[in-house]
Design a protein around this motif. Structure first.
Motif, PDB file in Angstrom:
ATOM      1  N   GLN A 110       0.813  -1.207   0.000  1.00  0.00           N
ATOM      2  CA  GLN A 110       0.000   0.000   0.000  1.00  0.00           C
ATOM      3  C   GLN A 110       0.852   1.265   0.000  1.00  0.00           C
ATOM      4  N   SER A 111       0.236   2.318  -0.510  1.00  0.00           N
ATOM      5  CA  SER A 111       0.783   3.663  -0.434  1.00  0.00           C
ATOM      6  C   SER A 111      -0.344   4.581   0.034  1.00  0.00           C
ATOM      7  N   MET A 112      -0.090   5.888   0.095  1.00  0.00           N
ATOM      8  CA  MET A 112      -1.123   6.857   0.429  1.00  0.00           C
ATOM      9  C   MET A 112      -1.388   7.744  -0.782  1.00  0.00           C
ATOM     10  N   HIS A 113      -2.671   7.924  -1.092  1.00  0.00           N
ATOM     11  CA  HIS A 113      -3.096   8.714  -2.242  1.00  0.00           C
ATOM     12  C   HIS A 113      -3.556  10.094  -1.770  1.00  0.00           C
ATOM     13  N   PHE A 114      -2.959  11.147  -2.351  1.00  0.00           N
ATOM     14  CA  PHE A 114      -3.287  12.524  -2.004  1.00  0.00           C
ATOM     15  C   PHE A 114      -3.899  13.217  -3.221  1.00  0.00           C
ATOM     16  N   THR A 115      -4.953  14.006  -2.987  1.00  0.00           N
ATOM     17  CA  THR A 115      -5.645  14.682  -4.093  1.00  0.00           C
ATOM     18  C   THR A 115      -5.839  16.171  -3.822  1.00  0.00           C
ATOM     19  N   GLY A 116      -4.901  16.794  -3.150  1.00  0.00           N
ATOM     20  CA  GLY A 116      -4.988  18.219  -2.873  1.00  0.00           C
ATOM     21  C   GLY A 116      -5.680  18.491  -1.564  1.00  0.00           C
ATOM     22  N   MET A 117      -5.120  19.383  -0.759  1.00  0.00           N
ATOM     23  CA  MET A 117      -5.644  19.731   0.564  1.00  0.00           C
ATOM     24  C   MET A 117      -5.833  18.500   1.446  1.00  0.00           C
ATOM     25  N   GLN A 118      -4.939  17.537   1.270  1.00  0.00           N
ATOM     26  CA  GLN A 118      -4.908  16.347   2.110  1.00  0.00           C
ATOM     27  C   GLN A 118      -3.500  16.192   2.655  1.00  0.00           C
ATOM     28  N   ASP A 119      -3.408  15.691   3.877  1.00  0.00           N
ATOM     29  CA  ASP A 119      -2.095  15.685   4.496  1.00  0.00           C
ATOM     30  C   ASP A 119      -2.037  14.725   5.660  1.00  0.00           C
ATOM     31  N   LEU A 120      -0.820  14.491   6.111  1.00  0.00           N
ATOM     32  CA  LEU A 120      -0.537  13.756   7.334  1.00  0.00           C
ATOM     33  C   LEU A 120       0.479  14.560   8.127  1.00  0.00           C
ATOM     34  N   TYR A 121       0.436  14.427   9.454  1.00  0.00           N
ATOM     35  CA  TYR A 121       1.410  15.163  10.253  1.00  0.00           C
ATOM     36  C   TYR A 121       1.624  14.450  11.583  1.00  0.00           C
ATOM     37  N   THR A 122       2.811  14.650  12.151  1.00  0.00           N
ATOM     38  CA  THR A 122       3.107  14.070  13.459  1.00  0.00           C
ATOM     39  C   THR A 122       2.453  14.894  14.556  1.00  0.00           C
ATOM     40  N   PHE A 123       2.202  14.263  15.669  1.00  0.00           N
ATOM     41  CA  PHE A 123       1.670  14.981  16.834  1.00  0.00           C
ATOM     42  C   PHE A 123       2.371  14.432  18.071  1.00  0.00           C
ATOM     43  N   GLY A 124       3.369  15.184  18.521  1.00  0.00           N
ATOM     44  CA  GLY A 124       4.202  14.681  19.590  1.00  0.00           C
ATOM     45  C   GLY A 124       5.169  13.633  19.056  1.00  0.00           C
ATOM     46  N   GLY A 125       5.695  12.817  19.914  1.00  0.00           N
ATOM     47  CA  GLY A 125       6.657  11.808  19.512  1.00  0.00           C
ATOM     48  C   GLY A 125       8.075  12.356  19.531  1.00  0.00           C
TER      49      GLY A 125
END
Length: 613
Positions: A110-125
């Motif tokens: 699997q991969s991640m599909h992005f189509t604009g104004m989509q994102d991932l981000y860390t929170f802490g860690g």
């Protein structure tokens, strides 16, 4: 240089020829790793669903992407509360992985599909708080929005932050340029960072990415240089390289982002349409063979058995000095010396008794108003001559009766020690040592068992169309005896068609072995090969698989190697490699052992750890 010498020193950086890579050592598999800080593989979601498929999830309970290192650097999306963000702001788990192949045949589904104004981000860690003097950032991407008409940049991976120093951009962005600017080309990748002192650096490829095709990107920083490697399906190539980095990445507060940029909590520069996979961040500068997406080239797969043996173990490469190329190394008494190309009007040198602590000596040779050469002082070679030392070198100067034309010639100076000071002998002033009417470069000395001295040098391709290596004998007065003899010219594909240069000769068990370089010195493909002979004058034979050192070690353009004998069949092997802009080079060293072939080629070189002095 072929005399007894060895070098170590300045342990600023260490590189390894990772010929057989232990993937667990860099954190590809599940489990904590001291080197790999974070690794997101996107294998933990349901295919064809958004990251957060819980309709009323809150940030604390929503679905996250796990960090397979076990370091707990999880990723989430802004779509953790559908009352604020519509469901389509979350990227989607996709089964489109295409040609992505990982080392050790680790499955990738699997991969991640992005189509604009989509994102991932860390929170802490822990990743957000880690100070990165050195790092490697790797990612596989497939971008459909190449060729779009807008001029927006698309950030693949970024670092948010509010550094102490004021900046107008994020601390780090691995981005695709939306327009051509002074240092960027539209649709080409670039790694942009602020260093520890707040200076901005942009290592930008000049080649646009292909549309809708998987490529691997790797940004590598060792605290002093920043490099961008790209694999477009035919193996990794370094496409950008800048130096002057001060202390690595600037310290900042804030998370890491995937699929968009972010600065001071303000999101922007989304991936408009594409897939992202296998994002890995490591706390040191990896070499190419350690990249998660590294694939052996056809050339490597076709290596003969002797070449395969040379690439059978992890071998340390040690950096020696940063401001010398074309290294010449010699030992006199209990002291080691290294000189090379670097000073503008002559040559500097370094000395060491322990191969770790080096003292710089400036101006062991300086041009004078009477010198024939006026500039371009290159590739010195120092060899003993009784109680004196001869310094042979290349420089550029005026050709008599040529209407002002200049060319490269080989010259000679004499000194009382390897540190000189070297002075041109009276017969050499206004008269190069070798002046045959053609450009000559890259002289290297050799002393045979019977005391006879030889010099190997190169007819430069600029004058003859295809460079050639020649040999001549020296008399006691340091002048050439008789005619020069032909040794070799470029005739193998890896040599690049027009270039062979930087000869260095050793003798072992009745065999003469010449190491030389192919391709132009400023090219990433500059590499080292060898040839064998039963006589110092040849004929020289290039064995099958004779290319022994190239960019596959993770440094571009390794070449101009010399050898220094440690013991019978064991040598120190200094060479230079590209480390920065404008063909800037530094000198490195590895060990080398000669092993018998049992055939007509006598001995073959095999890299080994650096011998103990």
């Amino acid at each position: 240089m072929i005399l007894s010498h060895e070098v170590n020193g300045l342990l600023m950086r260490k590189y390894f020829i990772a010929f057989v890579l232990s993937l667990s050592g860099v954190g590809i598999v599940q489990g904590k790793s001291t080197d790999t800080l974070a690794y997101w593989r996107f294998e933990d979601g349901k295919p064809l669903t958004n990251l957060n498929n819980e309709p009323n999830a809150q940030p604390a309970t929503g679905q996250t992407v796990s960090d397979v290192t076990g370091n707990n650097n999880r990723l989430r999306t802004f779509n953790t509360d559908v009352r604020r963000y519509p469901p389509d702001t979350s990227p989607t788990f996709s089964q489109r992985v295409g040609a992505i192949k990982l080392q050790k045949n680790i499955s990738n589904n699997q991969s991640m599909h992005f189509t604009g104004m989509q994102d991932l981000y860390t929170f802490g860690g822990p990743l957000e708080k880690t100070k990165l003097k050195a790092f490697t950032l790797e990612v596989a991407v497939r971008i459909q929005s190449i060729g779009v008409t807008n001029d927006e940049f698309q950030v693949i991976v970024g670092k948010d932050g509010q550094p102490v120093k004021k900046m107008g951009n994020a601390p780090l962005q691995l981005t695709i340029a939306g327009r051509t600017e002074e240092d960027t080309v539209k649709h080409a990748p670039a790694i942009q960072i602020f260093d520890r002192e707040g200076n901005f650096h942009n290592a930008a490829s000049q080649t646009p990415l292909p549309k809708d095709a998987w490529v691997w990107l790797a940004a590598v920083c060792d605290g002093e240089t920043l490099k961008l490697f790209v694999d477009r399906g035919k193996g990794y190539r370094m496409e950008a390289n800048v130096d002057g980095i001060k202390g690595g990445l600037i310290e900042s507060k804030g998370g890491w982002t995937i699929g968009r940029g972010m600065f001071r909590l303000a999101p922007g520069q989304w991936v408009q349409q594409g897939w992202i996979d296998e994002v890995r961040i490591t706390s040191r500068a990896l070499n190419v063979r350690e990249f998660v997406g590294y694939k052996r080239s056809k050339q490597e797969r076709d290596l003969d058995e002797s070449q395969a043996e040379r690439m059978s173990s992890d071998i340390e490469i040690r950096e020696l000095v940063k401001d010398i190329a074309d290294p010449c190394m010699i030992k006199a008494g209990d002291t080691f010396y290294i000189s090379g190309t670097g000073a503008p009007n002559g040559f500097d040198a370094y000395s060491s008794k322990d191969l770790k602590n080096w003292k710089k000596h400036t101006g062991i040779f300086k041009k004078t108003k009477d010198s024939w050469g006026t500039h371009w002082f290159w590739a010195p070679s120092i060899i003993p001559n009784g109680e004196k030392f001869d310094l042979f070198y290349t420089s550029k100067g005026p050709i008599p009766h040529s209407g002002g034309r200049e060319s490269m010639r080989i010259c000679r100076a004499v000194g009382d020690s390897p540190l000189g000071p070297f002075k041109e002998v009276s017969s050499a002033i206004k008269d190069p040592l070798i002046n045959i009417g053609l450009a000559t470069i890259d002289i290297e000395g050799f002393v045979d068992d019977d005391g006879r001295r030889y010099i190997y040098y190169v007819l430069d391709y600029l004058d003859v169309g295809k460079s050639r290596i020649l040999v001549a004998e020296l008399g006691d007065d340091g002048r050439v005896i008789g005619e020069s003899s032909f040794c070799m010219e470029p005739d193998l594909p890896w040599e690049g068609g027009n270039w062979v240069e930087a000869p260095s000769v050793i003798k072992h068990d009745g065999w003469y072995i010449m190491f030389y370089s192919g391709n132009p010195f400023f090219s990433n493909k500059y590499a080292v090969g060898y040839a064998v002979s039963r006589s110092p004058r040849g004929p020289w034979v290039k064995p099958p698989g004779n290319r022994i050192l190239g960019e596959e070690i993770g440094m571009p353009g390794p070449g101009h190697a010399g050898l220094l004998k440690h013991s019978d069949g064991l040598y120190y092997f200094p060479f230079h490699a590209l480390i920065g802009e404008n063909a800037r080079r530094a000198t490195f060293m590895v060990g080398l052992e000669l092993k018998p072939t049992g055939n007509q080629y006598g001995y073959r070189p095999v890299f080994t750890d650096i011998p103990t002095p």
